[in-house]
Design an enzyme around this catalytic site. Sequence first.
Site, PDB file in Angstrom:
ATOM      1  N   HIS A  15       0.983  -1.361   0.006  1.00 45.40           N
ATOM      2  CA  HIS A  15      -0.026   0.081  -0.037  1.00 45.40           C
ATOM      3  C   HIS A  15       0.668   1.219   0.011  1.00 45.40           C
ATOM      4  CE1 HIS A  15      -0.140  -0.493   4.899  1.00 45.40           C
ATOM      5  NE2 HIS A  15       1.160   0.628   4.341  1.00 45.40           N
TER       6      HIS A  15
ATOM      7  N   HIS B 299      -3.040   4.441   9.603  1.00 47.14           N
ATOM      8  CA  HIS B 299      -1.663   5.152   9.875  1.00 47.14           C
ATOM      9  C   HIS B 299      -1.817   6.367  10.586  1.00 47.14           C
ATOM     10  CE1 HIS B 299      -0.984   2.779   6.366  1.00 47.14           C
ATOM     11  NE2 HIS B 299       0.364   2.448   6.752  1.00 47.14           N
TER      12      HIS B 299
ATOM     13  N   HIS C 289       9.738  -3.585   4.856  1.00 46.14           N
ATOM     14  CA  HIS C 289      10.197  -2.119   4.785  1.00 46.14           C
ATOM     15  C   HIS C 289      10.373  -1.652   6.304  1.00 46.14           C
ATOM     16  CE1 HIS C 289       5.920  -1.586   4.892  1.00 46.14           C
ATOM     17  NE2 HIS C 289       6.028  -0.360   5.200  1.00 46.14           N
TER      18      HIS C 289
ATOM     19  N   GLU D 216       3.484  -5.466   8.613  1.00 49.61           N
ATOM     20  CA  GLU D 216       2.042  -5.139   8.121  1.00 49.61           C
ATOM     21  C   GLU D 216       1.678  -6.547   6.949  1.00 49.61           C
ATOM     22  OE1 GLU D 216       2.229  -0.225   7.062  1.00 49.61           O
ATOM     23  OE2 GLU D 216       2.877  -1.904   5.411  1.00 49.61           O
TER      24      GLU D 216
HETATM   25  C1  DHB Z   1       5.793   3.841   3.059  1.00 47.25           C
HETATM   26  C2  DHB Z   1       5.323   2.572   3.081  1.00 47.25           C
HETATM   27  C3  DHB Z   1       4.176   2.402   4.207  1.00 47.25           C
HETATM   28  O1  DHB Z   1       3.898   1.021   4.564  1.00 47.25           O
HETATM   29  C4  DHB Z   1       3.566   3.572   4.700  1.00 47.25           C
HETATM   30  O2  DHB Z   1       2.675   3.247   5.274  1.00 47.25           O
HETATM   31  C5  DHB Z   1       3.971   4.644   4.377  1.00 47.25           C
HETATM   32  C6  DHB Z   1       5.168   4.830   3.532  1.00 47.25           C
HETATM   33  C7  DHB Z   1       6.850   4.220   2.102  1.00 47.25           C
HETATM   34  O3  DHB Z   1       7.873   3.231   1.809  1.00 47.25           O
HETATM   35  O4  DHB Z   1       7.097   5.590   1.625  1.00 47.25           O
HETATM   36 FE    FE Z   2       2.125   1.185   5.860  1.00 37.64          FE
END
Ligand code: DHB
Ligand code: FE
Length: 281
Positions: free
Chosen positions: A12, A59, A194, A241
């Site tokens: 996402h 978020h 991430h 996530e």
């Molecule tokens: C990014 C990834 C995410 O899951 C999020 O919620 C906000 C930003 C990103 O990689 O920039």
């Molecule tokens: Fe996210």
Amino acid sequence: MSEVIWGLGTSHVPSIGAAIDRGKADDPSWAPLFDGYGPAQEWLAENTPDVAILVYNDHANGVDLDIVPTFAIGTAERYTVADEGFGRRPVPDVVGHPDLSFHLVQSLIDDGFDLTVFSELDVDHGFTVPLSVWKPDPGDAWPCPVIPIMVNVIRYPQPTAARCYALGQAIGRALAGYSGVKTVGILGTGGMSHQLAGARAGFINPTFDHMFLEAIENDPAKLAALTREDYIREAGSEGIELIMWLIMRGALNARVRKVHSAYHVPASNTAAGLALFDNRP
Ligand code: DHB
Ligand code: FE
């Protein structure tokens, strides 16, 4: 009885939505990511369900950080697109399906999952970007009504992967007992590996992500057995996530047919993945 016809796992990352909104999907820097989505989008366009369930995390845009439900569900007629600080994305608000929402609330509570209920909810990129991955050009409306199921992945302790998988199985049972619609699609969203802040900011783990993409199809129990600490260590503090994909997978049959999958590094600072499963025998 409602039939779950497909399950879609997808990242996402907000910049994916921004690239679509600004018409940059064909730019050389974005094309490899969007090319990977094409076959899934074509198949989904031929297989629109009566209603979709979208498992996602907020978020701190729709709900405040001081009250974060572990699991929640929306029961609204409509969900407004949240303003995350740059104005609302130019995409349609989401039409809900209150009748199925209330059926899910009752069935899940009776099955031991006491979800928080939102009768009003703004949905952020965690919700709208997966919808854009499904349908990048929705026009005035998304392909069908969508029900949000919200999961806490942003405050420790997050629910276990095993609990997420079990919730998905309970959703599958709830749908089997509902006759108000014929077909349902379910999305599990977020990930892949991430980490957005801290000493490991920018952390990406393709080895883990490829293992996850294989196991979400063929061995979800293996992913359900991982601890939250395993997810954070192997996939990063935001890579947890991925536990939301297990809710989607739990609602599907033991055996599914993979329609398409894609993996691209990076989108923003994140490994972006997609997996689409046909759940019909
Ligand atoms: C990014 C990834 C995410 O899951 C999020 O919620 C906000 C930003 C990103 O990689 O920039
Ligand atoms: Fe996210």
